[in-house]
Write a protein that holds these residues in place. Structure first.
Motif, PDB file in Angstrom:
ATOM      1  N   LEU A 191     101.699  33.143-103.867  1.00  0.00           N
ATOM      2  CA  LEU A 191     102.510  34.640-104.224  1.00  0.00           C
ATOM      3  C   LEU A 191     101.400  35.091-102.734  1.00  0.00           C
ATOM      4  N   ARG A 192     101.988  35.354-101.184  1.00  0.00           N
ATOM      5  CA  ARG A 192     100.745  35.860-100.475  1.00  0.00           C
ATOM      6  C   ARG A 192     100.788  37.598-100.211  1.00  0.00           C
ATOM      7  N   ASP A 193     102.115  38.424-100.684  1.00  0.00           N
ATOM      8  CA  ASP A 193     102.347  39.463-100.139  1.00  0.00           C
ATOM      9  C   ASP A 193     103.106  40.116-101.452  1.00  0.00           C
ATOM     10  N   ASN A 194     103.157  41.723-100.642  1.00  0.00           N
ATOM     11  CA  ASN A 194     103.746  42.539-102.174  1.00  0.00           C
ATOM     12  C   ASN A 194     105.116  42.512-102.142  1.00  0.00           C
ATOM     13  N   LYS A 195     105.883  41.926-101.237  1.00  0.00           N
ATOM     14  CA  LYS A 195     107.407  41.872-101.049  1.00  0.00           C
ATOM     15  C   LYS A 195     108.136  41.445-102.570  1.00  0.00           C
ATOM     16  N   PHE A 196     107.109  40.931-103.502  1.00  0.00           N
ATOM     17  CA  PHE A 196     107.434  40.478-104.922  1.00  0.00           C
ATOM     18  C   PHE A 196     107.030  41.117-105.554  1.00  0.00           C
ATOM     19  N   ALA A 197     106.715  42.362-105.312  1.00  0.00           N
ATOM     20  CA  ALA A 197     106.363  42.746-106.789  1.00  0.00           C
ATOM     21  C   ALA A 197     107.054  43.394-107.202  1.00  0.00           C
ATOM     22  N   HIS A 198     108.079  43.415-107.259  1.00  0.00           N
ATOM     23  CA  HIS A 198     109.407  44.094-108.602  1.00  0.00           C
ATOM     24  C   HIS A 198     109.537  42.786-109.091  1.00  0.00           C
ATOM     25  N   LEU A 199     109.039  41.721-109.540  1.00  0.00           N
ATOM     26  CA  LEU A 199     109.785  40.674-110.217  1.00  0.00           C
ATOM     27  C   LEU A 199     108.493  40.929-111.931  1.00  0.00           C
ATOM     28  N   PRO A 200     109.220  40.798-112.718  1.00  0.00           N
ATOM     29  CA  PRO A 200     108.311  40.198-114.092  1.00  0.00           C
ATOM     30  C   PRO A 200     107.221  39.761-114.000  1.00  0.00           C
ATOM     31  N   LEU A 201     105.967  39.731-114.389  1.00  0.00           N
ATOM     32  CA  LEU A 201     104.894  39.545-114.413  1.00  0.00           C
ATOM     33  C   LEU A 201     104.541  38.693-115.666  1.00  0.00           C
ATOM     34  N   PHE A 202     104.384  37.483-115.618  1.00  0.00           N
ATOM     35  CA  PHE A 202     103.904  36.100-116.652  1.00  0.00           C
ATOM     36  C   PHE A 202     102.335  36.337-116.840  1.00  0.00           C
ATOM     37  N   VAL A 203     101.894  36.180-117.936  1.00  0.00           N
ATOM     38  CA  VAL A 203      99.878  35.776-117.501  1.00  0.00           C
ATOM     39  C   VAL A 203      99.934  34.961-118.746  1.00  0.00           C
ATOM     40  N   GLY A 204      99.009  33.696-118.318  1.00  0.00           N
ATOM     41  CA  GLY A 204      98.470  33.323-119.487  1.00  0.00           C
ATOM     42  C   GLY A 204      98.922  31.383-119.345  1.00  0.00           C
ATOM     43  N   ARG A 205      98.341  30.858-119.928  1.00  0.00           N
ATOM     44  CA  ARG A 205      98.471  29.520-119.934  1.00  0.00           C
ATOM     45  C   ARG A 205     100.029  28.904-120.525  1.00  0.00           C
ATOM     46  N   ASP A 206     101.178  28.837-120.212  1.00  0.00           N
ATOM     47  CA  ASP A 206     102.461  28.263-120.660  1.00  0.00           C
ATOM     48  C   ASP A 206     103.142  29.461-120.520  1.00  0.00           C
ATOM     49  N   ALA A 207     102.985  30.495-119.948  1.00  0.00           N
ATOM     50  CA  ALA A 207     103.349  32.055-119.289  1.00  0.00           C
ATOM     51  C   ALA A 207     104.899  31.325-118.745  1.00  0.00           C
ATOM     52  N   GLU A 208     104.696  30.646-117.716  1.00  0.00           N
ATOM     53  CA  GLU A 208     105.985  30.321-117.061  1.00  0.00           C
ATOM     54  C   GLU A 208     107.215  29.552-117.326  1.00  0.00           C
ATOM     55  N   THR A 209     106.538  28.472-118.445  1.00  0.00           N
ATOM     56  CA  THR A 209     108.221  28.005-119.521  1.00  0.00           C
ATOM     57  C   THR A 209     108.320  28.081-120.199  1.00  0.00           C
ATOM     58  N   ALA A 210     107.759  30.056-120.364  1.00  0.00           N
ATOM     59  CA  ALA A 210     108.009  30.891-122.085  1.00  0.00           C
ATOM     60  C   ALA A 210     108.427  32.122-121.537  1.00  0.00           C
TER      61      ALA A 210
END
Length: 316
Positions: free
Chosen positions: A189-208
């Motif tokens: 992530l390089r800029d804030n144009k994707f700030a509207h997307l949901p944020l997922f935090v932590g290990r394995d968060a991306e796959t779940a």
């Protein structure tokens, strides 16, 4: 022997009564050597050439020399690996130099990156452009899911991109990455144009991520308040709301926990109160933790109530 220096062979044999009937053999020292049929025409031509019966065209020597130099030059070009460069120069001069590159489908991919990977230098020929290599190089760009590269003669190259779809932002440590629905990382992530997307935090968060976001989609009144989905120990989720409230979800039966939370919020306006966390991990018990300010206010209120009851008791 003739003054021209050609050696004349004595031709003999049963079929050599007439010199126009062909060469069958050579008489060397009295012994006749019979030539194979394919060589007879060659020997006949040599004899005719030496005897002057064959006329050599004018400028044959110059043409032969030019041909010799041409063969030598071609051999040197191929042996030295300069063939592609020479071909490119010839075809570019003939009107096949790339003059236009049409790029479409690139919402997030830079045209400059595409042009650099095509390797165009102003004299690149459409004929010499390696489409397979260009397609392979462009396909390795972060946002590219697939790419089609086509030549449009005489001087145009068309590039059609199909880009990957951004689904969410994944925070792992201090790094932020854009991910697809499948959890595959697209790019940092390089800029804030994707700030509207949901944020997922932590290990394995991306796959779940897709599973938990899909469950929250059934409860839009809660989903609209979510700031981040935080994965805990790769087993369950804590939900951070925009007002700072943390909702602790159970490992299983998340839908029932969200239904309970939605009922509390509808009946008691729970999520708008001065609370720090709502613990829904146990199916038979809901725990609410107040903010420090709310705890202080509650203690003051209880103390005031005790004083009031004490005064009331003294008067009675």
């Amino acid at each position: 022997m003739d003054g021209g220096g050609c050696l004349l062979f004595a031709l003999s044999g049963n079929r050599l009564a007439d010199k126009d009937r062909g060469v069958a053999g050579l008489s060397l020292g009295g012994d006749a050597v019979v030539l194979p049929r394919p060589l007879r025409r060659i020997v006949r031509f040599i004899v005719s050439l030496c005897s002057g019966r064959v006329a050599i065209p004018r400028h044959a020597g110059k043409l032969s020399l030019a041909g010799f130099y041409t063969v030598v030059a071609l051999h040197g070009t191929v042996a030295g690996g300069h063939g592609p460069v020479v071909m490119q120069t010839i075809t570019s001069t003939a009107g096949f130099a790339v003059e236009d590159v049409r790029v479409s489908g690139n919402r997030h991919t830079s045209e400059i990156d595409i042009l650099q990977l095509l390797g165009l230098d102003g004299s690149t020929s459409v004929l010499s452009l390696d489409i397979a290599e260009a397609r392979k190089a462009i396909a390795e760009l972060p946002w590219v899911a697939s790419v089609d590269v086509r030549k449009i003669y005489p001087a145009t190259v068309e590039v059609v991109l199909h880009e990957r779809e951004a689904y969410g932002i994944w925070q792992h440590g201090s790094e932020l990455s854009i991910i697809e629905r499948s959890g595959s990382v697209i790019a940092p992530l390089r800029d804030n144009k994707f700030a509207h997307l949901p944020l997922f935090v932590g290990r394995d968060a991306e796959t779940a991520a897709a599973d938990i976001e899909e469950q929250f989609a059934r409860w839009p009144s809660i989903a609209s308040r979510v700031k981040a989905f935080v994965r805990i120990a790769g087993r369950r989720w804590d939900i951070h709301l925009q007002n700072g409230v943390i909702v602790k979800l159970p490992e299983a039966n998340i839908d029932a926990a969200l239904a309970l939370l939605a009922r509390f919020d509808a009946e008691q306006d729970l999520l708008e109160r001065d609370i720090a966390a709502v613990d829904l991990r146990l199916p038979d018990r809901t725990t609410i933790r107040l903010t420090p300010e709310a705890v202080e206010r509650r203690e003051l209120a209880l103390e005031e109530r005790r004083k009031m009851l004490k005064r009331t008791g003294q008067h009675t």
